[in-house]
Enzyme design. Structure first.
Site, PDB file in Angstrom:
ATOM      1  N   HIS A   1       0.021  -7.223  -9.286  1.00 35.82           N
ATOM      2  CA  HIS A   1      -0.858  -7.286  -8.038  1.00 35.82           C
ATOM      3  C   HIS A   1      -2.274  -7.055  -8.195  1.00 35.82           C
ATOM      4  CE1 HIS A   1      -1.044  -7.937  -3.814  1.00 35.82           C
ATOM      5  NE2 HIS A   1      -1.205  -6.740  -3.279  1.00 35.82           N
TER       6      HIS A   1
ATOM      7  N   SER B   1      -4.989  -8.747  -1.286  1.00 35.59           N
ATOM      8  CA  SER B   1      -3.669  -8.236  -0.797  1.00 35.59           C
ATOM      9  C   SER B   1      -3.630  -8.617   0.756  1.00 35.59           C
ATOM     10  CB  SER B   1      -3.220  -6.927  -0.946  1.00 35.59           C
ATOM     11  OG  SER B   1      -2.050  -6.520  -0.780  1.00 35.59           O
TER      12      SER B   1
ATOM     13  N   ASP C   1       2.643 -11.358 -10.193  1.00 36.44           N
ATOM     14  CA  ASP C   1       2.702 -10.396  -9.227  1.00 36.44           C
ATOM     15  C   ASP C   1       4.011 -10.098  -8.654  1.00 36.44           C
ATOM     16  OD1 ASP C   1       1.928  -9.184  -6.834  1.00 36.44           O
ATOM     17  OD2 ASP C   1       0.474 -10.229  -6.328  1.00 36.44           O
TER      18      ASP C   1
END
Length: 722
Positions: free
Chosen positions: A699, A592, A667
């Site tokens: 995600h 991320s 995602d």
């Protein structure tokens, strides 16, 4: 035959004569990863605890026990078999375990239990059911113990079922575009849900989010025979966002009104984010923070819950960067004319006492530390119980704050990472904590004396395994003065005369930290797996991460990744100074924001990092969502230089090391456009990253897919760094 027997005996003697460490078991990812088949067996022993008023209760699969607050003695309160007997259980009412049993009424012998089909209240003195619902399993199921009414969402519509089982439909236009009773503003500003009951349970505040004006991000479901189109509403930075309003439903009148909040359709400068909804103790007034789109003007506003009209603006906080309200106000249980407000306006998150007229009475806590959580109130002593990092920036400790004097009293041992849960009166709490060499302890603490009695000392569940060496320390940030905390994980048989390939694990973004004075210094289990394979893993919390105060966090404003990279490179300088680090075999991995940092570091310092694995990486902040993106970067229209400087598209040509990019195919947080655009730029530049996709995942990889993911990450370093 004799020869084989002799050889076997000799081999057995050799094995027995080996040092114990040489016989220790090796970890697998099935042991270490949370999706693994043996993961739970290698977690520290725990107790499932809850409160019934001031009575501590231990819940187990088949029994509930009371725990004497003076002696710690356990006594069976009731069993699973008894509950099902009293409930006269059929399939609808059958209770399968008591692990999640709760006691919603401090002064009544009633336990709340249930299953996926029903929630029931059982009077364990009278030995009978006193209430049950019939809508369990619906989205956003929110039950209120005072009125025994339940709010829930079904087929996009919001409903309330009252205590008599009468169903009330609150909306008719709910859809994918008109969202009721669920979290809004993409879970920013501390928002985690979308319904909020008044204290008496007679009124329900709820969010309504109109996102019909928000652009669709195309997503595909590949599971059907012909893949289907399932787009997400995704407002990108600088683009049109959604519109939120707040409704109030009154059970007595069966009517809904909407708060007369500023119209955010026509004026983009007016408050558009509504957050931290709170009720007055008399259930007549709603309070919430209203934040403008620039997120630099925050106001606490009260509304009449009957008419929906604005009553007063009680507080305003502005900033030249951003204000981020994360906590609803909390009224003093003994004085409904005063409330606690949290703010980091003096540089650290602290508590302020206000009157309901909006008058500041006094600041309750101050100093160079962060109040991390208000745990509750000691009603008898009229004090506040908080968690803070006053003792050490990487600790969580529990304190009593005297409202009259502001005096803070430490209530735990002053070490480690403590997580306390208060009893109803606030005179007791149970404290689950760990320290770097303590897997888990659980204490029962009396607040007035800070006297603790031990309920559990967990054994080390890793006994018998080859355990790595966990270390913690500090280095100076790139400014030459700020202390940054790091963790280092070394192989169990570490030899300072050898050279080790090293992987930096990085996150680096806001609202997160990686180093804490918890068990193993808060180490991720993958680090153990890597150390077992002969790597050193290094983790540094750079400026911009959490729990170090406003200026520490906000220094990255309008230039995400830049200060963070400078600090991470100070970590590299530290690694260079260590004789056992093979600086020519340096890798980096993050997910991320950490994926963004991984590619940023690999392309800005291409001669330093040989191998990297970037998961779900942000590539350009203009493709990230409005609330988060604009808080830290402003809009692409107002900060074009910042967006250009932080974008990784132009850096694709600078990639030299081996880079694997991994993403969830669906995602909805860092949408696939990021990865795909970077790959396109690499193709044009002639650079060669690797790419792997997890179909159907968002995600973060869920369940056993996480085991596969971490094996893949590990294998990449094994292939190119070892």
């Amino acid at each position: 035959m004799m020869r084989s027997k002799f050889f076997f005996t000799l081999l057995s003697l050799l094995v027995l004569s080996l040092p114990m460490k040489a016989q220790d078991k090796l970890f697998t990812l099935e042991d270490l990863n949370y999706g693994g088949t043996n993961y739970r067996n290698l977690q520290p022993q725990n107790l499932w605890l809850t409160w019934w008023g001031d009575q501590l209760i231990e819940t187990d699969v088949e029994e509930c026990y009371t725990i004497n607050t003076k002696t710690g003695k356990k006594t069976i309160l009731f069993t699973l078999e008894q509950i099902n007997e009293w409930a006269k259980s059929d399939d609808q009412k059958y209770v399968r375990h008591l692990m999640n049993a709760t006691f919603p009424y401090p002064d009544k012998p009633i336990v709340q239990v249930g299953n996926r089909k029903s929630v029931i209240l059982v009077d364990f003195k009278e030995k009978k059911i006193v209430w049950q619902d019939s809508i369990s399993g619906q989205v956003a199921n929110d039950w209120n113990p005072s009125s025994r009414a339940t709010a829930y969402v079904e087929n996009h519509q919001l409903f309330v079922v009252d205590s008599q089982g009468v169903k009330h439909q609150l909306s008719t236009d709910g859809s994918r575009e008109i969202v009721y009773g669920q979290s809004v503003h993409r879970n920013e500003f501390g928002i985690e849900k979308g319904t909020f009951w008044s204290p008496d349970g007679q009124r329900l505040a709820f969010y309504r989010m109109d996102q019909s004006m928000v652009e669709d991000y195309p997503q595909a479901n590949i599971d059907p025979r012909i893949a289907s189109y399932e787009p997400d509403k995704y407002p990108m930075a600088g683009e049109t966002s959604h519109v939120v309003t707040v409704g109030i439903y009154d059970i007595a009148t069966n009517k809904t009104i909407y708060l007369n909040t500023p119209d955010n359709l026509d004026n983009p400068e007016c408050p558009v984010y509504y957050t931290n909804i709170a009720w007055s103790p008399d259930s007549k007034t709603v309070y919430m923070f209203e934040l403008n789109r620039d997120q630099n003007d925050c106001r606490l506003v009260s509304y009449d819950a009957v008419t929906g009209e604005k009553k007063a603006e009680l507080y305003q906080e502005t900033s030249d960067k951003y204000v981020e309200p994360l906590h609803p106000i909390q009224f003093l249980p003994w004085d409904a004319t005063k409330f606690i407000l949290q703010s980091q306006r003096d540089g650290y998150n602290h508590l302020y006492l206000y009157s309901i007229k909006g008058e500041l009475i006094k600041q309750l806590t101050c100093g160079a530390f962060v109040v991390q959580e208000v745990l509750g109130f000691n009603k008898k002593a009229k004090s506040i119980i908080i968690s803070s990092n006053e003792a050490n920036p990487i600790q969580h400790n529990t304190y009593d704050v005297d409202i009259k004097t502001g005096k803070r009293t430490l209530l735990d041992n002053g070490k480690g990472s403590h997580h306390a849960v208060l009893s109803e009166s606030g005179q007791y709490f149970y404290d689950k904590y760990s320290e770097p060499d303590v897997p888990r302890n659980i204490d029962l603490v009396e607040v007035n004396t800070a006297k603790a009695q031990r309920l559990l000392t967990a054994n080390n569940p890793w006994t018998g395994y080859q355990q790595p060496i966990f270390e913690c320390g500090t280095i100076k940030a790139a400014d030459g003065k700020t202390d940054l905390y790091y963790r280092m994980v070394k192989p169990h048989d570490f030899d300072a005369t050898k050279k080790y390939p090293t992987v930096i694990y990085v996150y680096g973004g806001p609202h997160a930290h990686n180093v804490e004075a918890a068990w193993h210094w808060y180490s991720r289990s993958w680090e153990t797996y890597m150390a077992q394979k002969g790597y050193i893993v290094f983790i540094l919390d750079n400026r911009g991460s959490e729990n170090r105060g406003r200026d520490f966090e906000q220094i990255t404003f309008r230039q995400l990744g830049q200060i963070e990279m400078q600090d991470q490179m100070k970590g590299v300088d530290y690694l260079r100074s260590l004789p056992y680090i093979d600086i020519n075999r340096l890798g980096i991995h993050g997910w991320s924001f950490g994926g963004f940092m991984t590619i940023s570091l690999m392309t800005n310092y291409p001669e330093v990092f040989k191998v990297g694995v970037a998961g779900g990486p942000v590539i350009d902040w203009k493709w990230y969502e409005v609330m988060y993106g604009e808080r830290y970067m402003d809009t692409p229209q107002t900060n074009p230089e910042g967006y250009e400087k932080t974008s990784l598209i132009s850096k694709a040509k600078d990639l030299k090391g081996k880079l694997q990019i991994i993403t969830g195919y669906n995602d909805n947080t860092v949408v696939p456009q990021h990865c795909l655009s970077f790959l396109k730029a690499c193709i044009e530049a002639g650079t060669q990253p690797d790419f792997f996709v997890y179909p159907g995942e968002s995600h973060n990889m869920q369940g056993h897919a996480s085991v596969h993911l971490h094996e893949r990450i590990t294998q990449y370093f094994e292939d190119y760094l070892k």
